[in-house]
Design an enzyme around this catalytic site. Structure first.
Site, PDB file in Angstrom:
ATOM      1  N   HIS A 122      -7.590   3.535   1.977  1.00 13.62           N
ATOM      2  CA  HIS A 122      -8.129   2.310   1.408  1.00 13.62           C
ATOM      3  C   HIS A 122      -7.240   1.758   0.307  1.00 13.62           C
ATOM      4  O   HIS A 122      -7.725   1.071  -0.588  1.00 13.62           O
ATOM      5  CB  HIS A 122      -9.539   2.563   0.857  1.00 13.62           C
ATOM      6  CG  HIS A 122     -10.521   2.967   1.910  1.00 13.62           C
ATOM      7  ND1 HIS A 122     -11.757   3.485   1.605  1.00 13.62           N
ATOM      8  CD2 HIS A 122     -10.459   2.936   3.257  1.00 13.62           C
ATOM      9  CE1 HIS A 122     -12.406   3.752   2.726  1.00 13.62           C
ATOM     10  NE2 HIS A 122     -11.635   3.437   3.744  1.00 13.62           N
ATOM     11  N   ALA A 125      -6.081  -6.936   1.655  1.00 12.26           N
ATOM     12  CA  ALA A 125      -6.485  -5.874   0.726  1.00 12.26           C
ATOM     13  C   ALA A 125      -5.611  -5.849  -0.525  1.00 12.26           C
ATOM     14  O   ALA A 125      -6.046  -5.365  -1.572  1.00 12.26           O
ATOM     15  CB  ALA A 125      -6.423  -4.517   1.438  1.00 12.26           C
TER      16      ALA A 125
HETATM   17  C1  LIG Z   1      -6.831   5.257   9.344  1.00 13.76           C
HETATM   18  C2  LIG Z   1      -7.636   4.241   8.605  1.00 13.76           C
HETATM   19  C3  LIG Z   1      -9.020   4.320   8.606  1.00 13.76           C
HETATM   20  C4  LIG Z   1      -9.786   3.374   7.925  1.00 13.76           C
HETATM   21  N1  LIG Z   1     -11.146   3.417   8.026  1.00 13.76           N
HETATM   22  C5  LIG Z   1     -11.882   2.414   7.495  1.00 13.76           C
HETATM   23  C6  LIG Z   1     -13.272   2.345   7.730  1.00 13.76           C
HETATM   24  O1  LIG Z   1     -13.855   3.184   8.448  1.00 13.76           O
HETATM   25  N2  LIG Z   1     -13.971   1.324   7.158  1.00 13.76           N
HETATM   26  C7  LIG Z   1     -13.366   0.388   6.363  1.00 13.76           C
HETATM   27  O2  LIG Z   1     -14.056  -0.474   5.844  1.00 13.76           O
HETATM   28  N3  LIG Z   1     -12.044   0.446   6.124  1.00 13.76           N
HETATM   29  C8  LIG Z   1     -11.288   1.410   6.702  1.00 13.76           C
HETATM   30  N4  LIG Z   1      -9.942   1.426   6.520  1.00 13.76           N
HETATM   31  C9  LIG Z   1      -9.346   0.393   5.649  1.00 13.76           C
HETATM   32  C10 LIG Z   1      -9.313  -0.980   6.284  1.00 13.76           C
HETATM   33  O3  LIG Z   1      -9.209  -0.904   7.686  1.00 13.76           O
HETATM   34  C11 LIG Z   1      -8.139  -1.774   5.699  1.00 13.76           C
HETATM   35  O4  LIG Z   1      -8.247  -1.804   4.301  1.00 13.76           O
HETATM   36  C12 LIG Z   1      -8.102  -3.211   6.204  1.00 13.76           C
HETATM   37  O5  LIG Z   1      -8.153  -3.244   7.623  1.00 13.76           O
HETATM   38  C13 LIG Z   1      -6.842  -3.901   5.705  1.00 13.76           C
HETATM   39  O6  LIG Z   1      -6.868  -5.264   6.108  1.00 13.76           O
HETATM   40  P1  LIG Z   1      -5.668  -6.210   5.704  1.00 13.76           P
HETATM   41  O7  LIG Z   1      -5.979  -7.539   6.257  1.00 13.76           O
HETATM   42  O8  LIG Z   1      -5.389  -6.067   4.267  1.00 13.76           O
HETATM   43  O9  LIG Z   1      -4.364  -5.603   6.432  1.00 13.76           O
HETATM   44  P2  LIG Z   1      -4.100  -5.256   7.959  1.00 13.76           P
HETATM   45  O10 LIG Z   1      -5.326  -5.307   8.770  1.00 13.76           O
HETATM   46  O11 LIG Z   1      -3.319  -3.996   7.964  1.00 13.76           O
HETATM   47  O12 LIG Z   1      -3.178  -6.467   8.458  1.00 13.76           O
HETATM   48  C14 LIG Z   1      -1.835  -6.634   8.092  1.00 13.76           C
HETATM   49  C15 LIG Z   1      -1.100  -7.171   9.308  1.00 13.76           C
HETATM   50  O13 LIG Z   1       0.157  -7.703   8.915  1.00 13.76           O
HETATM   51  C16 LIG Z   1       1.134  -7.333   9.857  1.00 13.76           C
HETATM   52  N5  LIG Z   1       2.431  -7.406   9.187  1.00 13.76           N
HETATM   53  C17 LIG Z   1       2.867  -6.662   8.140  1.00 13.76           C
HETATM   54  N6  LIG Z   1       4.098  -7.048   7.779  1.00 13.76           N
HETATM   55  C18 LIG Z   1       4.443  -8.071   8.602  1.00 13.76           C
HETATM   56  C19 LIG Z   1       5.603  -8.892   8.708  1.00 13.76           C
HETATM   57  N7  LIG Z   1       6.666  -8.737   7.880  1.00 13.76           N
HETATM   58  N8  LIG Z   1       5.635  -9.835   9.671  1.00 13.76           N
HETATM   59  C20 LIG Z   1       4.579  -9.998  10.530  1.00 13.76           C
HETATM   60  N9  LIG Z   1       3.455  -9.235  10.453  1.00 13.76           N
HETATM   61  C21 LIG Z   1       3.400  -8.295   9.501  1.00 13.76           C
HETATM   62  C22 LIG Z   1       0.696  -5.956  10.289  1.00 13.76           C
HETATM   63  O14 LIG Z   1       1.279  -5.562  11.499  1.00 13.76           O
HETATM   64  C23 LIG Z   1      -0.805  -6.111  10.356  1.00 13.76           C
HETATM   65  O15 LIG Z   1      -1.224  -6.554  11.624  1.00 13.76           O
HETATM   66  C24 LIG Z   1      -9.151   2.357   7.181  1.00 13.76           C
HETATM   67  C25 LIG Z   1      -7.759   2.276   7.170  1.00 13.76           C
HETATM   68  C26 LIG Z   1      -6.993   3.191   7.893  1.00 13.76           C
HETATM   69  C27 LIG Z   1      -5.493   3.079   7.871  1.00 13.76           C
END
Ligand SMILES: Cc1cc2nc3c(=O)[nH]c(=O)nc-3n(C[C@H](O)[C@H](O)[C@H](O)COP(=O)(O)OP(=O)(O)OC[C@H]3O[C@@H](n4cnc5c(N)ncnc54)[C@H](O)[C@@H]3O)c2cc1C
Ligand SMILES: *[C@@H]1O[C@H](CO)[C@@H](O)[C@H](O)[C@H]1NC(C)=O
Ligand SMILES: *[C@@H]1O[C@H](CO)[C@@H](O)[C@H](O)[C@H]1NC(C)=O
Ligand SMILES: *[C@@H]1O[C@H](CO)[C@@H](O)[C@H](O)[C@H]1NC(C)=O
Length: 608
Positions: A544, A578
């Site tokens: 997280h 996040a």
């Molecule tokens: C193993 C695991 C288990 C988890 N379990 C839970 C859970 O049960 N419940 C919960 O609430 N949370 C959980 N989390 C946390 C939660 O899933 C994340 O905090 C959340 O999904 C993050 O969302 P985000 O939009 O910040 O980033 P992300 O969903 O990671 O999106 C970022 C995106 O940007 C893309 N990207 C990055 N750099 C570039 C670039 N230079 N060019 C183009 N694309 C790029 C990536 O490929 C990705 O698709 C878990 C996380 C993990 C890793």
């Protein structure tokens, strides 16, 4: 391990493809360019496109279904080898960024793999699907730090409701009387009762109850965490409950931002998607973001122009990396890498907050998700239950969790500093989360190794994301800072003792088989010092990590974005993911990240 390389078979992509949704690589112009097709990125892109804006999403990865059913079957979520939080981890380039941390000086100098989704859906396509919200006090703290009341619970609730559709529990399929509860219908949208369509994200209760979890519910009750009958979506986090999960109950498959928001947007909007396309830099003209340099499958770079805004949703590790590569970050770092400074912001990549967790294990008699999946005799009936009835162990990622502020007896030994730090948190913010888990048993009556773990929710340790080079091909340098603040160490030791208290309840004597398995009597983990040593050697992340482009009001004090998620010192650039959270939320963040993206999308459409 469940999956051999042979399982990495390409499945036909069951995605409704609008013919013009996937433009050929090459220069193009849009009003909004969203970098990162993950949890937040697809949410905000879908909402802007639905309002008639011209929007492109740039995503480095492809489609999670290229890994077969590995990410879609809920029962596989915890045993998914993509998660392996170890230094030498199996590579899964179709799903994961394969990030390896710096040695954790507070955790025995271990380097760990930190899974992060590299696929449409982002980390929502690989996470473990727990869905719940933070507390009212957390939202007030966010509003205070952001300097804007729109983050208060009463103002944010509409965006939680808007993002999702709740399906109430299917009691017939759950078929477990001792896992009954009520839930709060006032904080969700239901398909059956709503006049307008509910949000695309599917939220539900598993169609199967892990019998071992019913006993963990007893164990946690005996140390004070009684079942919280309303669950964890109403702005309160205390006691124990079966979580809601991001599972579509009709198919018993994962609901990610890709299966939900993107599928919907491909059918209902003109959203454009550049998959397998990595952004390397945000471009500026006179301090205004005007576009993004990208490359599709490593071919020659081209520019996607953004006439209105660039929105970074690349996640906790990659949004700060992209800001720094684009000239926004700590001045000394940018100078040392010869990156021209566009906005000197000391907070970019700093302030990383990463809750850790650790467990105490004991053999138990009951079957569990892990024992069911490991038992060859159960494979056929479980597969039949899943295929024919969308039920049984494969339909469920697990999901009994509990929250507490440590009781007075646990905090008696805290230093004055630790007590003061903890007292600075809102009254309703829990300090510890407990999670019920399991591993397959070892025979001789041990059906399951019960795994009860504790997460330290409000880390005072700080980590960072920084650059080792000015090249996008070099991964960001990640230090989670685990246990580098003494307060976290004190809280962790207290939580570990609570795990043993829970296990030692007399009510569990007929359920447990044998003594403690891990750490185990032979390991000599008894004194506070020994317990802390054990935690330093064995703790892992609960995935997280957040707050590396933290929201706030004062860039001189480390804030990177304002309450509208706009980056300080430039125009036309927001960070929505996040990384923009101001601090680690208590518990699991995805529900809030979806709601946050909904909120910023609504703000953009309202002219904020
Ligand atoms: C193993 C695991 C288990 C988890 N379990 C839970 C859970 O049960 N419940 C919960 O609430 N949370 C959980 N989390 C946390 C939660 O899933 C994340 O905090 C959340 O999904 C993050 O969302 P985000 O939009 O910040 O980033 P992300 O969903 O990671 O999106 C970022 C995106 O940007 C893309 N990207 C990055 N750099 C570039 C670039 N230079 N060019 C183009 N694309 C790029 C990536 O490929 C990705 O698709 C878990 C996380 C993990 C890793
Ligand atoms: C997942 O896919 C594999 C390979 O096709 C198959 O053997 C397995 O039965 C599937 N699992 C479920 C739960 O459908
Ligand atoms: C709850 O009921 C299930 C069966 O429905 C059983 O397997 C489990 O042991 C029970 N748990 C407790 C704590 O009694
Ligand atoms: C992106 O996905 C679509 C749909 O599957 C596909 O047609 C297209 O080729 C993909 N783009 C790249 C660059 O792989």
């Amino acid at each position: 391990m469940l999956f051999s390389a042979g399982v990495v078979a390409l499945l036909a992509l069951a995605v409704p493809v609008r013919s013009n949704a996937f433009p050929a690589p090459g220069a193009a112009s849009y009003e909004y360019v969203v970098v990162g097709g993950g949890t937040a990125g697809l949410t905000i892109a879908a909402r802007l496109a639905a309002a008639g804006k011209s929007v492109a999403v740039v995503e480095a990865g492809g489609w999670a279904t290229e890994m077969g059913n590995l990410t879609t079957v809920p029962g596989y979520a915890f045993s998914n080898p993509v998660l392996a939080p170890i230094e030498f981890f199996p590579p899964f380039p179709l799903l994961d960024w394969e990030l390896l941390s710096q040695p954790q000086t507070g955790a025995n100098n271990r380097k760990v793999h930190y899974a992060a989704g590299k696929t449409l859906g982002g980390t929502s396509a690989v996470n473990t699907m727990a869905y719940h919200r933070a507390t009212k006090g957390t939202h007030q703290r966010w509003a205070d730090i952001a300097g804007h009341a729109s983050y208060a619970w009463n103002n944010m609730l509409q965006f939680f409701v808007k993002s999702s559709t709740l399906t109430p529990p299917d009691w017939m399929k759950r078929a477990t009387l001792n896992a009954s509860f009520i839930f709060d219908p006032t904080v969700f949208c239901f398909e059956a009762f709503s006049l307008s369509p509910c949000g695309p994200l599917q939220v539900s209760y598993s169609n199967w109850v892990d019998p071992t979890n019913t006993w963990f519910s007893v164990a946690l009750s005996t140390i004070g965490m009684l079942p919280n009958l309303l669950g964890f979506n109403s702005g309160f986090l205390s006691g124990g409950a079966y979580t809601t999960e991001t599972v579509d109950p009709d198919t018993a498959t994962r609901s990610s931002s890709q299966t939900s928001y993107l599928t919907w947007a491909l059918q209902n909007t003109q959203l454009k998607v550049y998959n397998r396309t990595q952004a390397s830099k945000v471009l500026f003209t006179s301090g205004k973001a005007t576009g993004v340099r990208v490359s599709t499958e490593g071919a020659a770079a081209y520019t996607l122009t953004a006439t209105k805004e660039v929105i970074l949703s690349a996640g906790t590790f990659h949004s700060p990396q992209l800001l720094m590569l684009s000239g926004i970050g700590p001045q000394a770092l940018l100078n040392s890498l010869n990156i021209p400074v566009v906005s000197a912001l000391s907070g970019v990549g700093q302030n990383l907050q990463d809750p850790i967790f650790f467990s105490v294990q004991n053999g138990v008699k009951t079957p569990s998700l892990a024992s069911e999946l490991a038992d060859p005799n159960r494979a056929a009936p479980n597969l039949a239950a899943y295929t024919n009835n969308k039920a049984g162990p494969y339909s469920s990622p697990g999901g009994y969790i509990a929250f507490e502020k440590l009781p007075a007896s646990s905090r008696a030994g805290f230093s004055a500093r630790t007590s003061t730090l903890l007292a600075s948190l809102p009254d309703d913010v829990p300090e510890i989360e407990y999670l019920a888990g399991s591993f397959a048993g070892t025979g001789n009556g041990v059906t399951t190794i019960g795994d009860l773990s504790a997460a330290v929710l409000n880390p005072f340790s700080r980590g960072s994301v920084t650059l080792a080079s000015a090249d996008i091909a070099t991964p960001p340098v990640i230090d989670m800072g685990w246990l580098t603040d003494a307060a976290d160490a004190e809280v962790a030791v207290a939580a570990f003792k609570r795990l043993r208290q829970a296990w030692s309840s007399p009510l569990l004597s007929g359920w447990k088989v044998g003594g403690e398995v891990a750490p185990g009597a032979a390991a000599g983990v008894q004194t506070d010092e020994q317990i802390l040593g054990y935690i330093r050697s064995n703790c892992i992340q609960i995935w997280h990590a957040s707050a590396t482009c933290a929201m706030g009001t004062d860039p001189a004090a480390g804030a990177v974005v304002d309450w509208r998620a706009k980056v300080f010192g430039v125009d036309g650039l927001r960070v929505v993911d996040a990384s923009a959270l101001p601090f680690a939320l208590p518990g699991h963040p995805q529900a809030t990240i979806y709601a946050f993206a909904e909120k910023i999308a609504a703000g953009i459409l309202a002219g904020n």
